[in-house]
Design a protein around this motif. Sequence first.
Motif: not given
Length: 473
Positions: A75-82
């Motif tokens: 929704r916020h266009g965030l850089l994501l890591s798992v």
Amino acid sequence: MVIQLTGMDGGKVDLPPEAVQAFRGAFSGAVLAPGDEGYEEARRIWNGMIDRRPGLIARCTGTADAAQAVRFARRHGLLLSVRGGGHNIAGLAVCEGGLMIDLSAMRGVWVDPAARLARAQAGCTLGDLDRETQAHGLATVLGFVSATGIAGLTVGGGFGYLTRRHGWTCDNVASMEVVTADGEIRQVSAGSHPDLFWALRGGGGNFGLVTSFEYRLFPVGPEILGGALAWRGEDARQALEAYRTFSAAAPRELTCVAALRIAPPAPWLPKEQHGKLVALIFICHTGRIEEGEALLTALRRVGNPIADTVTRRPYTQMQSLLDATQPKGRRYYWKSHYLPGIGPELINLAVDHAGRLVSPHSAFFLFHLQGALNELPAGHSPAGNRDAAYVLNIASAWERPEDDAANIQWARDCFEATRASSTGGAYVNFLTEEEGADRIEAAYGRSILDRLAAIKRTHDPDDLFRHTKRISG
Ligand SMILES: Cc1cc2nc3c(=O)[nH]c(=O)nc-3n(C[C@H](O)[C@H](O)[C@H](O)COP(=O)(O)OP(=O)(O)OC[C@H]3O[C@@H](n4cnc5c(N)ncnc54)[C@H](O)[C@@H]3O)c2cc1C
């Protein structure tokens, strides 16, 4: 106060406080920001070279949290890591400034012994899963260090002492629960979303966030014949020659791993050898104990072994035998090749480079793979590399930042020198931070890479899951 996070494109995203508050309010686990208690520990991973600071860390308690976090990032266009077990050498688990979804508190395992299946949540370590399956005398293919995460290991391939019998870890996955980039929770198997099921068995974390894996199990142990034999550095060539012939002739129940390294001050190694080069062969025989003993006679007669700890022991103990040599927080840098076999030139180079080790924690490893994985068709799963017989891992490990350059150079020199012995393939889970497109192509080959890229375009067209060894095409 507005919170600023890193966006998918590397720019800044201003998050209004109400958005973060609403996220925290609906989230069951902890949402940690820099300065919060637990944040520093949560951002640290196995490789001490990785020092990134996520803008937020979402510590999930279950699938609902994981799905909520994916939707929030989208929704916020965030850089994501798992983050699974946090053991990836390239530090893929931790992003700088973005949202890190941390699954490491999700460690449930359910075993169905009659069906020989286990369902494990994605935050499990290898040790968590082995412990539960071994309670029933069962196991699946997992790696050599028990603190490693099942998630990263499985989505990138996975090999260990059972690979010769049963192939890559990912070849033994029956189904998965996955949160896809649209935030939906999907049950994925050969019969349901088969393209995703195929891609997530070796293609890395590019296609979704797996919340649990269902593995096929096999009878193993619970006691096996295992341990290590050691020789002096002067006998390293002879030990590696013996490893070459012994491993090539061994039945699939027997897997051995060779290592050249400086002897640690371990009680099982003679004191006078501590601090000097040793050649080690780790043995794991999961067939009948007496048959393993008989097979080992030949190896025990090679030269003059200075230590022999091979004995009847619990399989779970074997699975953690190397743990103490790989502590969290040290500085690590690896280079690796798949090998079609071991030739005399490789042995010369191994002995030569082991003689020039710059750290007492580094090692030159050879892992034997040959067997079941070579019998499946090339495209069975993206882990592929079905021409590989061994993995060579040139594993640098050291303590101080001022020693970075010398240790990295040692690994690179050894990697270049041994390149001619390689199949040309690469193991995606062993790729370091700077290894990019050419090594990813080496890991998969062009046709598998094209197929992965098409699946990526279908299931994650905006490349939300990009903090990975990226698939493009
Ligand atoms: C000491 C040590 C020993 C090892 N031994 C072996 C071995 O014997 N055999 C072997 O095959 N490999 C081995 N490895 C390599 C290992 O498979 C990889 O490092 C793997 O990435 C570790 O998984 P993790 O969950 O700990 O990784 P993390 O660092 O937590 O995650 C790495 C990446 O995997 C992906 N990922 C993680 N969780 C998920 C998820 N739930 N859904 C989708 N993607 C996800 C993401 O891209 C993530 O960034 C070893 C590594 C170490 C450090």
